[in-house]
Design a protein around this motif. Structure first.
Motif, PDB file in Angstrom:
ATOM      1  N   LEU A   1       0.831  -1.210   0.000  1.00 11.88           N
ATOM      2  CA  LEU A   1       0.000   0.000   0.000  1.00 11.88           C
ATOM      3  C   LEU A   1       0.864   1.260   0.000  1.00 11.88           C
ATOM      4  O   LEU A   1       0.617   2.188  -0.767  1.00 11.88           O
ATOM      5  N   PHE A   2       1.858   1.288   0.864  1.00 12.26           N
ATOM      6  CA  PHE A   2       2.716   2.466   0.965  1.00 12.26           C
ATOM      7  C   PHE A   2       3.436   2.722  -0.359  1.00 12.26           C
ATOM      8  O   PHE A   2       3.458   3.841  -0.871  1.00 12.26           O
ATOM      9  N   ILE A   3       3.989   1.660  -0.932  1.00 11.63           N
ATOM     10  CA  ILE A   3       4.781   1.819  -2.160  1.00 11.63           C
ATOM     11  C   ILE A   3       3.899   2.148  -3.361  1.00 11.63           C
ATOM     12  O   ILE A   3       4.194   3.064  -4.134  1.00 11.63           O
ATOM     13  N   ASN A   4       2.789   1.428  -3.521  1.00  7.48           N
ATOM     14  CA  ASN A   4       1.993   1.569  -4.749  1.00  7.48           C
ATOM     15  C   ASN A   4       0.972   2.699  -4.699  1.00  7.48           C
ATOM     16  O   ASN A   4       0.717   3.340  -5.716  1.00  7.48           O
ATOM     17  N   VAL A   5       0.367   2.939  -3.547  1.00  7.80           N
ATOM     18  CA  VAL A   5      -0.645   3.996  -3.455  1.00  7.80           C
ATOM     19  C   VAL A   5       0.010   5.346  -3.174  1.00  7.80           C
ATOM     20  O   VAL A   5      -0.316   6.349  -3.788  1.00  7.80           O
ATOM     21  N   ARG A   6       0.964   5.364  -2.259  1.00  5.25           N
ATOM     22  CA  ARG A   6       1.559   6.633  -1.854  1.00  5.25           C
ATOM     23  C   ARG A   6       2.766   7.017  -2.702  1.00  5.25           C
ATOM     24  O   ARG A   6       2.844   8.129  -3.222  1.00  5.25           O
TER      25      ARG A   6
ATOM     26  N   ILE B   1      -5.805   0.016  -4.248  1.00  6.89           N
ATOM     27  CA  ILE B   1      -5.914  -0.740  -2.992  1.00  6.89           C
ATOM     28  C   ILE B   1      -6.462  -2.137  -3.276  1.00  6.89           C
ATOM     29  O   ILE B   1      -5.924  -3.146  -2.789  1.00  6.89           O
ATOM     30  N   HIS B   2      -7.532  -2.198  -4.074  1.00  6.87           N
ATOM     31  CA  HIS B   2      -8.108  -3.507  -4.419  1.00  6.87           C
ATOM     32  C   HIS B   2      -7.079  -4.373  -5.154  1.00  6.87           C
ATOM     33  O   HIS B   2      -7.008  -5.592  -4.927  1.00  6.87           O
ATOM     34  N   ALA B   3      -6.282  -3.756  -6.007  1.00  9.52           N
ATOM     35  CA  ALA B   3      -5.274  -4.505  -6.782  1.00  9.52           C
ATOM     36  C   ALA B   3      -4.209  -5.102  -5.861  1.00  9.52           C
ATOM     37  O   ALA B   3      -3.749  -6.233  -6.078  1.00  9.52           O
ATOM     38  N   GLN B   4      -3.830  -4.351  -4.812  1.00  8.07           N
ATOM     39  CA  GLN B   4      -2.819  -4.873  -3.879  1.00  8.07           C
ATOM     40  C   GLN B   4      -3.383  -6.044  -3.071  1.00  8.07           C
ATOM     41  O   GLN B   4      -2.694  -7.035  -2.821  1.00  8.07           O
ATOM     42  N   ALA B   5      -4.658  -5.929  -2.662  1.00 14.96           N
ATOM     43  CA  ALA B   5      -5.293  -7.025  -1.929  1.00 14.96           C
ATOM     44  C   ALA B   5      -5.392  -8.272  -2.809  1.00 14.96           C
ATOM     45  O   ALA B   5      -5.156  -9.401  -2.348  1.00 14.96           O
TER      46      ALA B   5
END
Length: 425
Positions: free
Chosen positions: A290-295, A333-337
């Motif tokens: 989440l930190f790497i991909n969203v932020r 977020i959905h993609a990371q989950a």
């Protein structure tokens, strides 16, 4: 590592953690009861009333002066919610007299003060002090209202409120604003007497101490009705056919996107270690997806992280975003989950996450407070997990374990706090 000795004494559960790490001794008293809408606001008020005065020290000034006389001992109270339990904490830190030479027995004095707070609080006409109760009611009202000023905390609260509507876990640890005014000093004291009879009470003593000495002091100063039961609650499991989406509009510049998941795994379950690693790879740390991909990569969030509630079987994802980025942030977020569910994470991510969890646990037991909090998980739960087993359990988690625990994680609720005049998309 730390050793803990547990014994039933004086109607409470005594935990002694001997250690020569510190030049202070720490006393922590915890009172636990099931969360209940009828009494949560009174329970939230009581520790703050207790810390004001006792019969021997009948004012805040007198009590604080006495703490200064105990070589600057500190007194703190706190509230917490763990699973569907409401927990009151009273903590006293006092210097170890062994390092001062020729002083009074400070630990015994601190124990006596804690006993006075519990059994001999300042009362008048069959209730607590009216002036103290009224003062603390005003302070509690301000605490409850402050939730609305801290929008991240507010979004967390609203997500849980919607996700667990109608169940005890939806309640805020500080209670309800509209219940404060109806509380009076006599009614509050009557409820406190009920708590002394029915709450599950644990006393922790951490420091360079001997079990026999502490047991003698506790038996001398604490006398509660014997409790034969260990109170446990089964967390409410909400089952939805569809994910619920809540959009709330306020005068905010930064949107708060919070997602609630049912993990269907708690501290009691064999897969709890795998859940910790799953959450660590997903959103628990700065190296997480989440930190790497969203932020970092998409620059969509001011913050993006996840955390688990160990005793409720819940995971929360939190992201601070521009309102216009709602759909894109949700998509990532959905993609990371989904990537986690499909096992799309590297061996390096597993190793790094295990190392960070291990370091966090070892840092936690560097403090008396941390040792107590880790130990108290075993009071909340039905499963006993010694510290060394926790470390070993994390190390043994396999890729297959992580994928398996992820199969049980289900999105339940999406909550979005956004600006008044804008649209969520």
């Amino acid at each position: 590592m730390f050793q803990e000795e547990v014994k039933e004494v004086g109607g409470l559960r005594l935990h002694v953690i001997p250690t020569k790490k510190y030049k202070t001794n720490t006393l922590v008293l915890k009172m636990k009861a099931p969360l209940c809408e009828q009494d949560v606001t009174m329970r939230a008020l009581i520790p703050y009333v207790l810390q004001n005065a006792t019969e021997r020290h009948p004012s805040m000034k007198a009590l604080r002066t006495y703490l200064d006389e105990l070589y600057g001992a500190t007194l703190q109270v706190d509230l917490a919610k763990k699973g569907e339990h409401h927990i009151i904490t009273i903590r006293i830190d006092v210097a170890n007299e062994k390092f001062l030479g020729g002083t009074s027995p400070l630990l015994r004095d601190a124990m006596a003060l804690l006993s006075d707070m519990l059994f001999r609080p300042l009362t008048e006409q069959g209730g607590f002090s009216v002036s103290i109760v009224e003062q603390e009611k005003r302070a509690l009202t301000q605490k409850i209202q402050s939730l609305f000023d801290d929008k991240m905390r507010y979004a967390q609260h609203r997500l849980i409120e919607e996700m667990y509507k109608g169940s005890p876990y939806a309640l805020d640890v500080h209670g309800k604003r509209h219940d404060v005014d109806s509380i009076d000093a006599k009614r509050l004291y009557k409820h406190y007497e009920h708590m002394l009879k029915h709450d599950e009470i644990d006393l922790y003593v951490v420091g360079d101490v001997m079990l026999d000495d502490i047991e003698h002091d506790v038996a001398e100063r604490f006398s509660l009705e014997a409790r034969s039961r260990r109170s446990t609650t089964t967390p409410t499991r909400m089952k939805r056919t569809n994910v619920q989406e809540i959009v709330e509009k306020q005068d905010v510049k930064q949107g708060k996107l919070h997602l609630g998941y049912q993990t269907n795994t708690t501290y009691n379950d064999a897969d709890y270690d795998a859940l910790q690693v799953w959450n660590g790879i997903f959103g628990g740390f700065t190296h997480s997806k989440l930190f790497i991909n969203v932020r970092e990569k998409a620059s969509l969030a001011y913050y993006a992280a996840s955390r688990i509630e160990s005793h409720q079987g819940m995971m929360m994802v939190m992201a601070g975003i521009e309102p216009s980025n709602y759909e894109r942030a949700l998509e990532i977020i959905h993609a990371q989950a989904e990537a986690m569910r499909n096992g799309q994470f590297s061996d390096e991510e597993i190793t790094q996450t295990k190392a960070v969890i291990r370091n966090q646990l070892l840092e936690t037991i560097d403090t008396a407070r941390g040792m107590i909090e880790l130990s108290y998980h075993n009071v909340i739960a039905t499963r006993q997990r010694p510290f060394h087993e926790w470390l070993e359990g994390i190390e043994k988690v396999t890729r297959e374990d992580i994928v398996r625990v992820g199969e049980n994680i289900e999105l339940d609720t999406i909550y979005f706090l956004t600006e008044k005049d804008g649209e969520k998309r």
